[in-house]
Design an enzyme around this catalytic site. Structure first.
Site, PDB file in Angstrom:
ATOM      1  N   LYS A 153      65.638 131.546  45.206  1.00  0.00           N
ATOM      2  CA  LYS A 153      65.324 130.654  46.327  1.00  0.00           C
ATOM      3  C   LYS A 153      66.150 131.038  47.556  1.00  0.00           C
ATOM      4  CE  LYS A 153      63.695 127.025  43.344  1.00  0.00           C
ATOM      5  NZ  LYS A 153      63.972 125.914  42.456  1.00  0.00           N
TER       6      LYS A 153
ATOM      7  N   GLN B 198      68.274 121.426  41.487  1.00  0.00           N
ATOM      8  CA  GLN B 198      67.673 122.268  40.435  1.00  0.00           C
ATOM      9  C   GLN B 198      67.727 121.564  39.084  1.00  0.00           C
ATOM     10  OE1 GLN B 198      66.204 125.408  41.045  1.00  0.00           O
ATOM     11  NE2 GLN B 198      65.466 125.100  38.967  1.00  0.00           N
TER      12      GLN B 198
ATOM     13  N   ASP C 271      60.924 119.362  47.010  1.00  0.00           N
ATOM     14  CA  ASP C 271      60.330 119.593  45.689  1.00  0.00           C
ATOM     15  C   ASP C 271      59.200 118.598  45.422  1.00  0.00           C
ATOM     16  OD1 ASP C 271      61.026 121.745  44.145  1.00  0.00           O
ATOM     17  OD2 ASP C 271      62.817 120.823  43.275  1.00  0.00           O
TER      18      ASP C 271
END
Ligand code: NAD
Length: 281
Positions: free
Chosen positions: A53, A97, A120
């Site tokens: 990322k 994450q 997200d």
């Protein structure tokens, strides 16, 4: 033989689109979009995802911040960091994450992220907007799949779309996006009594079960579109999807390979969401 849907190429196109937007901001002397990524614990796969990322952010010219915690991080430490990032005007997107270390409630942590920075799209607010057909952010994997379908001019209106998997991250939002496009959607899961009955009548199959070899060529109809989300390891340790590629490719009209299909698109859509968050900000 099926046309191979080249996720790597489409993802590169998305990155170059985002990079040119960032270049314009930079030329105009404006602030550059910033993605903050929280990595808690020592999960090797998560470390690779976060590294990728950051690499993607660097490629398009975003600023990225990584906030690392050890395995023994507490929920309140994570919540404090998220509150600081929420309040930080220099941060556009926040991503935590998953999975989180044992003992930390994932839902509590995800709900702490400001929905305006929820790149997200895992916050219940984002999920609710998706369900109502008014999304602000789209979860990266389903959004990446929609972009692949668009790039290959695969029309889903009125089509029988069968999704295998009902997770909050892939299966459920995928169903919502396809319904919003006027597809007829069936969601299969572990309690589905006859999976092949559903896959055999599908115009589009989206396999997101995490089971190697779950879908074989004899389970699909001629001309079906096969989107393979699964990321598994085969007996030799090689990355593979949920669909048996060789037999499905014989019958499908389009198919995504693993690797090189959906995976690169998931990464690319995070960049789109960060750009969206910046523009809203
Ligand atoms: P999950 O474990 O949360 O959900 C799996 C779903 O599949 C469940 O709803 C379960 O009911 C269903 N399922 C499992 N076995 C089944 C079976 N035999 N028959 C029918 N349904 C079955 O997983 P997830 O997070 O949704 O991810 C699914 C897969 O997609 C995993 O392999 C994951 O690694 C992969 N994934 C890939 C990407 C990508 O970018 N390529 C992104 C997210 C997830």
């Amino acid at each position: 033989m099926a046309t191979i849907i080249d996720g790597k190429a489409v993802a590169a196109k998305v990155r170059s689109e985002v990079a040119s937007e960032v270049a314009k901001l930079s030329q105009a002397g404006k602030r550059i979009p910033c993605l903050a990524v929280i990595l808690a614990g020592d999960n090797k796969a998560s470390e690779v995802y976060v590294r990728n990322k950051k690499k993607d952010c660097a490629e398009v010219g975003f600023v990225s911040r990584e906030i690392d915690f050890d395995n023994d991080v507490t929920e309140s430490e994570l919540l404090k960091t998220i509150a600081e990032l929420n309040a930080d005007d220099g941060v556009d997107g926040i991503l935590c994450q998953l999975p989180l270390p044992k003992g930390i409630d994932e839902n509590t942590v995800l709900r702490a992220i400001d929905p305006c920075k929820d790149v997200d799209a895992f916050h219940p607010y984002s999920a609710g907007l998706i369900m109502q057909g008014q999304p602000e952010f789209l979860p990266c994997t389903p959004a990446g799949i929609m972009r692949l379908l668009d790039e290959y001019a695969i029309d889903v209106i009125g089509k029988e779309c069968v999704i295998i998997g009902r997770s909050n991250i892939v299966g459920k939002p995928m169903a919502q996006l396809l319904i919003a496009r006027s597809a007829t959607v069936t969601v299969c899961h572990t309690k589905t009594s006859d999976l092949a009955f559903h896959t055999k009548r599908a115009d589009v199959i989206i396999a997101a079960a995490g089971k190697a070899g779950l879908v074989s060529g004899d389970m699909i109809k001629d001309g079906a579109v096969v989107i393979d989300v699964g990321m598994n390891r085969d007996a030799n340790g090689a990355l593979c999807g949920d669909c048996d590629y060789e037999s499905c490719a014989q019958k499908a009209s389009f198919i995504t390979p693993v690797p090189g299909g959906v995976g690169p698109m998931t990464r690319a859509m995070l960049l789109i969401n960060t750009m969206t968050a910046y523009n809203k900000h």
